[in-house]
Design a protein around this motif. Structure first.
Motif, PDB file in Angstrom:
ATOM      1  N   PRO A 174       1.049   9.309  -7.017  1.00  0.00           N
ATOM      2  CA  PRO A 174       0.357   8.119  -7.529  1.00  0.00           C
ATOM      3  C   PRO A 174       0.757   7.688  -8.927  1.00  0.00           C
ATOM      4  O   PRO A 174       1.019   6.498  -9.165  1.00  0.00           O
ATOM      5  N   LEU A 175       0.815   8.611  -9.861  1.00  0.00           N
ATOM      6  CA  LEU A 175       1.146   8.243 -11.239  1.00  0.00           C
ATOM      7  C   LEU A 175       2.572   7.711 -11.328  1.00  0.00           C
ATOM      8  O   LEU A 175       2.836   6.738 -12.042  1.00  0.00           O
ATOM      9  N   ASN A 216       0.853  -1.186   0.000  1.00  0.00           N
ATOM     10  CA  ASN A 216       0.000   0.000   0.000  1.00  0.00           C
ATOM     11  C   ASN A 216       0.891   1.238   0.000  1.00  0.00           C
ATOM     12  O   ASN A 216       1.559   1.535   0.997  1.00  0.00           O
ATOM     13  N   VAL A 217       0.898   1.945  -1.107  1.00  0.00           N
ATOM     14  CA  VAL A 217       1.726   3.144  -1.260  1.00  0.00           C
ATOM     15  C   VAL A 217       0.887   4.345  -0.841  1.00  0.00           C
ATOM     16  O   VAL A 217       0.011   4.801  -1.579  1.00  0.00           O
ATOM     17  N   ASP A 218       1.142   4.840   0.371  1.00  0.00           N
ATOM     18  CA  ASP A 218       0.386   5.973   0.921  1.00  0.00           C
ATOM     19  C   ASP A 218       1.058   7.267   0.460  1.00  0.00           C
ATOM     20  O   ASP A 218       2.125   7.636   0.955  1.00  0.00           O
ATOM     21  N   CYS A 219       0.433   7.929  -0.477  1.00  0.00           N
ATOM     22  CA  CYS A 219       1.023   9.092  -1.148  1.00  0.00           C
ATOM     23  C   CYS A 219       0.737  10.372  -0.368  1.00  0.00           C
ATOM     24  O   CYS A 219      -0.426  10.749  -0.205  1.00  0.00           O
ATOM     25  N   ASP A 251      -5.890  12.012 -12.823  1.00  0.00           N
ATOM     26  CA  ASP A 251      -4.511  11.728 -13.215  1.00  0.00           C
ATOM     27  C   ASP A 251      -4.295  10.253 -13.541  1.00  0.00           C
ATOM     28  O   ASP A 251      -3.294   9.897 -14.168  1.00  0.00           O
ATOM     29  N   ILE A 252      -5.211   9.404 -13.080  1.00  0.00           N
ATOM     30  CA  ILE A 252      -5.016   7.956 -13.167  1.00  0.00           C
ATOM     31  C   ILE A 252      -5.809   7.380 -14.331  1.00  0.00           C
ATOM     32  O   ILE A 252      -7.001   7.646 -14.484  1.00  0.00           O
ATOM     33  N   LYS A 286      -3.162  10.976  -1.021  1.00  0.00           N
ATOM     34  CA  LYS A 286      -3.606  12.091  -1.864  1.00  0.00           C
ATOM     35  C   LYS A 286      -3.620  11.665  -3.328  1.00  0.00           C
ATOM     36  O   LYS A 286      -2.589  11.326  -3.896  1.00  0.00           O
ATOM     37  N   ILE A 287      -4.813  11.691  -3.898  1.00  0.00           N
ATOM     38  CA  ILE A 287      -5.006  11.197  -5.267  1.00  0.00           C
ATOM     39  C   ILE A 287      -5.928  12.140  -6.029  1.00  0.00           C
ATOM     40  O   ILE A 287      -6.996  12.509  -5.528  1.00  0.00           O
ATOM     41  N   ASN A 288      -5.506  12.505  -7.224  1.00  0.00           N
ATOM     42  CA  ASN A 288      -6.400  13.145  -8.191  1.00  0.00           C
ATOM     43  C   ASN A 288      -6.848  12.060  -9.154  1.00  0.00           C
ATOM     44  O   ASN A 288      -6.046  11.548  -9.944  1.00  0.00           O
ATOM     45  N   ILE A 289      -8.116  11.697  -9.095  1.00  0.00           N
ATOM     46  CA  ILE A 289      -8.608  10.592  -9.914  1.00  0.00           C
ATOM     47  C   ILE A 289      -8.318  10.820 -11.390  1.00  0.00           C
ATOM     48  O   ILE A 289      -7.956   9.892 -12.123  1.00  0.00           O
TER      49      ILE A 289
END
Length: 214
Positions: free
Chosen positions: A85-86, A76-79, A111-112, A106-109
């Protein structure tokens, strides 16, 4: 699913010893905290550092995962920054470990790549004030979750203190899986698993697993 929180079972968080111990165990997953340096490289640390020279890099951890031959454990990579994330996904694909990672924090959907979004443990904190979750109108909460589902999110992550029965029923109805952190009481872990939680992050991962061995 039981995830060892960074530093679980008395280990130094994000250390080689912690990672190697978990890779050698039967824990389902281990969490690492990640920061991006000024040189756009990702290192293990909960907080930003001026000097990352003594920190493990995410690439180091991917190599440890490969060398361990543990093909079941999840990383689990906790950013801690939404720029991570990318990077983490692309490097995981490069190293051939993409199927063994999940991305949280922290994720911007947007971007994925949609095809990769099943690997996300999406923190609702990215969108709303969690302290207000239980007071949301159920239709408003349904709309929020439906929007996430339409974007390819299948796993929602929350602090366990934010969980309530109506939310569990709604998530189950919408076929969304719930991941919670950080639960350090064995009885509470069992209760949450019995109530349908998909993943529980804890600081007593090995202790809990050992105490529940047949």
């Amino acid at each position: 699913m039981i995830t060892a929180h960074a530093g679980s079972d008395g280990y130094k968080p994000n250390s080689y010893e912690f990672i190697q111990s978990m890779l050698d165990s039967n824990v389902d997953a281990l969490e690492i905290d990640c920061q991006m340096s000024s040189k756009s490289e990702v290192y293990l640390s909960h907080d930003p550092l001026d000097d990352y020279s003594e920190a493990l890099s995410l690439i180091d951890v991917y190599q440890l995962l490969i060398d361990s031959n543990n093909t079941k454990i999840i990383l689990n990579v906790d950013c801690k920054q939404d720029s991570i994330p990318l990077y983490a996904i692309n490097k995981a694909k490069e190293f051939g470990v993409f199927d063994q990672i999940v991305i949280s924090g922290k994720i911007n959907i947007s971007d994925i790549n949609p095809a990769d979004r099943n690997q996300l443990f999406f923190n609702l904190e990215n969108l709303i004030d969690i302290s207000k979750l239980s007071s949301m109108d159920i239709s408003e909460l349904r709309d929020l979750l439906q929007d996430l589902y339409s974007k390819g999110i299948r796993k929602i992550q929350l602090p366990y203190t934010a969980v309530f029965d109506e939310l569990l029923h709604l998530l189950n109805e919408m076929k969304l899986k719930l991941c919670v952190w950080t639960v350090d009481d064995s009885l509470l872990i069992k209760d949450l698993l019995n109530r349908g939680c998909y993943n529980i992050t804890t600081n007593i991962a090995l202790d809990y697993l050992h105490s529940n061995e047949d």
